[in-house]
Write a protein that holds these residues in place. Structure first.
Motif, PDB file in Angstrom:
ATOM      1  N   ALA A 232       0.234  -6.032 -12.524  1.00  0.00           N
ATOM      2  CA  ALA A 232      -0.858  -6.772 -11.917  1.00  0.00           C
ATOM      3  C   ALA A 232      -1.468  -5.892 -10.825  1.00  0.00           C
ATOM      4  O   ALA A 232      -0.809  -5.192 -10.392  1.00  0.00           O
ATOM      5  N   ARG A 233      -3.007  -5.701 -10.975  1.00  0.00           N
ATOM      6  CA  ARG A 233      -3.443  -4.634 -10.009  1.00  0.00           C
ATOM      7  C   ARG A 233      -4.072  -5.389  -8.676  1.00  0.00           C
ATOM      8  O   ARG A 233      -4.713  -6.587  -8.927  1.00  0.00           O
ATOM      9  N   TYR A 234      -3.708  -5.311  -7.619  1.00  0.00           N
ATOM     10  CA  TYR A 234      -4.043  -5.783  -6.229  1.00  0.00           C
ATOM     11  C   TYR A 234      -5.134  -5.335  -5.522  1.00  0.00           C
ATOM     12  O   TYR A 234      -5.013  -3.738  -5.515  1.00  0.00           O
ATOM     13  N   ARG A 235      -5.564  -6.009  -4.688  1.00  0.00           N
ATOM     14  CA  ARG A 235      -6.789  -5.380  -3.666  1.00  0.00           C
ATOM     15  C   ARG A 235      -5.851  -4.717  -2.566  1.00  0.00           C
ATOM     16  O   ARG A 235      -6.594  -4.006  -1.720  1.00  0.00           O
ATOM     17  N   SER A 236      -4.785  -4.795  -2.557  1.00  0.00           N
ATOM     18  CA  SER A 236      -3.884  -4.534  -1.388  1.00  0.00           C
ATOM     19  C   SER A 236      -3.485  -3.164  -1.542  1.00  0.00           C
ATOM     20  O   SER A 236      -2.992  -2.574  -0.952  1.00  0.00           O
ATOM     21  N   ALA A 237      -3.754  -2.501  -2.773  1.00  0.00           N
ATOM     22  CA  ALA A 237      -3.116  -1.112  -3.214  1.00  0.00           C
ATOM     23  C   ALA A 237      -3.722  -0.110  -2.897  1.00  0.00           C
ATOM     24  O   ALA A 237      -3.436   1.087  -3.092  1.00  0.00           O
TER      25      ALA A 237
ATOM     26  N   ILE B  64     -10.809  -5.248   0.527  1.00  0.00           N
ATOM     27  CA  ILE B  64      -9.919  -4.279   0.090  1.00  0.00           C
ATOM     28  C   ILE B  64      -9.464  -3.441   1.320  1.00  0.00           C
ATOM     29  O   ILE B  64      -8.115  -3.342   1.420  1.00  0.00           O
ATOM     30  N   ALA B  65     -10.161  -3.241   2.259  1.00  0.00           N
ATOM     31  CA  ALA B  65      -9.833  -2.550   3.487  1.00  0.00           C
ATOM     32  C   ALA B  65      -8.880  -3.446   4.292  1.00  0.00           C
ATOM     33  O   ALA B  65      -7.864  -2.940   4.768  1.00  0.00           O
TER      34      ALA B  65
ATOM     35  N   GLY C 110      -5.230  -2.424   4.527  1.00  0.00           N
ATOM     36  CA  GLY C 110      -5.028  -1.899   5.835  1.00  0.00           C
ATOM     37  C   GLY C 110      -5.429  -0.612   6.096  1.00  0.00           C
ATOM     38  O   GLY C 110      -4.769   0.404   6.432  1.00  0.00           O
ATOM     39  N   VAL C 111      -6.694  -0.363   5.574  1.00  0.00           N
ATOM     40  CA  VAL C 111      -7.292   1.031   5.472  1.00  0.00           C
ATOM     41  C   VAL C 111      -8.904   0.867   6.086  1.00  0.00           C
ATOM     42  O   VAL C 111      -9.203  -0.279   5.927  1.00  0.00           O
TER      43      VAL C 111
ATOM     44  N   PRO D 166      -8.948  -2.575  10.414  1.00  0.00           N
ATOM     45  CA  PRO D 166      -9.841  -2.103   9.138  1.00  0.00           C
ATOM     46  C   PRO D 166     -11.269  -2.153   9.211  1.00  0.00           C
ATOM     47  O   PRO D 166     -11.662  -3.397   9.584  1.00  0.00           O
ATOM     48  N   ARG D 167     -11.905  -1.342   8.965  1.00  0.00           N
ATOM     49  CA  ARG D 167     -13.365  -1.333   8.847  1.00  0.00           C
ATOM     50  C   ARG D 167     -14.108  -0.816   7.695  1.00  0.00           C
ATOM     51  O   ARG D 167     -13.487   0.235   7.207  1.00  0.00           O
TER      52      ARG D 167
END
Ligand code: ADP
Ligand code: MG
Length: 327
Positions: free
Chosen positions: A142-147, A223-224, A228-229, A302-303
């Protein structure tokens, strides 16, 4: 209307999914999954909150509520399999209109060999449709937005803001009979979730995905935050249709950032996989555009930054921007 005859009229003549043991008819449906992970999502549309009968025919309503769900499944990289429909029916809706609404779902579901396996029928003051979908994905895939990871390419499918433009045309009740207007209205009423494209990414080791239901300003921030980006978007790379620019020259830039419900996919992949992702989009017959990149967090949290000419601004969830460094 008789509830039982209604249920009988929407019941599929046969089922396509081999993992189905029991469909509509008993107290609940039974599925026997064959090893992968099961992905599920639910979405509700309420008359005069999420749609109006002035702007949508019953067929469009059915299409759109299932499309919103399929977009969530696509954003998880999963293959659709089943759906269930809970419907609240007011007295001013005819049986023919309800059957049209179900046909809108059924036509979209058929593309993906999805089965309708149950639901619930009640009466109430306004029409409300809640659709639950189930899909499958290979174990752990499964594809996560945290990746998302610093160095990734940020991409988006299709063009943005079209649904917002289509809604504006529908609300204005003007008609210029142009192909631009027809295109935007169709994008609003009948969005096509990017299911095949997302499935085609299954060979990738890592991809972060999020579907664009509220506008990329919101989705990029999601996503950011969860990865954590920081994210950097180049405004002049964000894709819009010529129809949107032609008919809304003053608004198109705002709408491509914060207009919602395009049901496109926003994603981040390692630079080394970007060619593969582009080839996959070509196979799926959709447009894909690199709009920026992922970076390490430069501040306290994150921003999302957006660059236009030489100005860099911070892009808030709402689509509101303010210049970097001014608070
Ligand atoms: P129960 O009282 O056991 O919930 P229902 O009469 O509500 O039974 O439903 C009978 C069958 O019809 C069940 O399989 C149910 O999932 C299905 N069903 C009921 N309403 C709907 C609907 N609006 N759309 C699809 N299936 C439905
Ligand atoms: Mg019931």
């Amino acid at each position: 209307m008789d509830e039982f005859s209604f249920i009988r009229s929407v019941q599929p003549a046969y089922y396509k999914q081999s993992s189905l043991i029991k469909g509509i008819s008993d107290d609940a449906a039974v599925i026997r999954p064959s090893g992968g992970d099961v992905v599920t999502a639910v979405d509700t549309m309420v008359e005069d909150v999420h749609f109006s009968r002035k702007t949508m025919q019953p067929h469009h309503i059915g299409h759109r509520v299932l499309a919103a769900n399929l977009s969530d499944l696509a954003a998880m990289g999963s293959t659709p399999a089943y759906y269930m429909v809970s419907i609240t029916i007011p007295s001013d809706w005819s049986e023919e209109e309800l059957i049209e609404l179900y046909a809108g779902m059924d036509d979209l579901a058929a593309r993906y060999r999805m089965d309708l396996i149950g639901g619930d029928t009640v009466s109430g003051r306004e029409l409300s449709v809640t659709v639950t979908v189930m899909g499958t994905v290979a174990k752990g895939k499964a594809r996560y937005r945290s990746a998302a990871v610093p160095g990734d390419v940020l991409f988006v499918t299709g063009t943005l803001g079209d649904s917002r433009g289509g809604l504006e045309w529908l609300l204005n009740e003007k008609n210029d009979s142009s192909s631009d207007q027809a295109f935007l209205i169709d994008r609003h009423r009948k969005p096509w979730p990017r299911v095949s494209f997302a499935e085609g990414l299954s060979t990738l080791q890592r991809v972060a995905l999020n579907d664009v239901s509220d506008g990329i300003a919101n989705e990029a921030n999601e996503i950011a935050e969860s990865s954590g980006v920081d994210i950097h978007i180049a405004k002049d790379m964000v894709p819009f249709s010529s129809a949107l620019k032609n008919t809304f020259p003053d608004q198109y830039q705002d709408w491509m950032l914060s207009g919602g419900e395009d049901f496109e996919l926003l994603g981040a992949v390692p630079l080394s996989d970007w060619t593969l992702v582009q080839e996959n989009a070509e196979t799926a017959g959709i447009k894909i555009t690199k709009i920026g990149e992922v970076d390490e967090v430069s501040g306290d949290s994150p921003r999302v930054f957006i660059k236009e000419s030489d100005q860099i601004a911070i892009l808030k969830k709402s689509g509101y921007t303010h210049l970097k460094g001014k608070g």
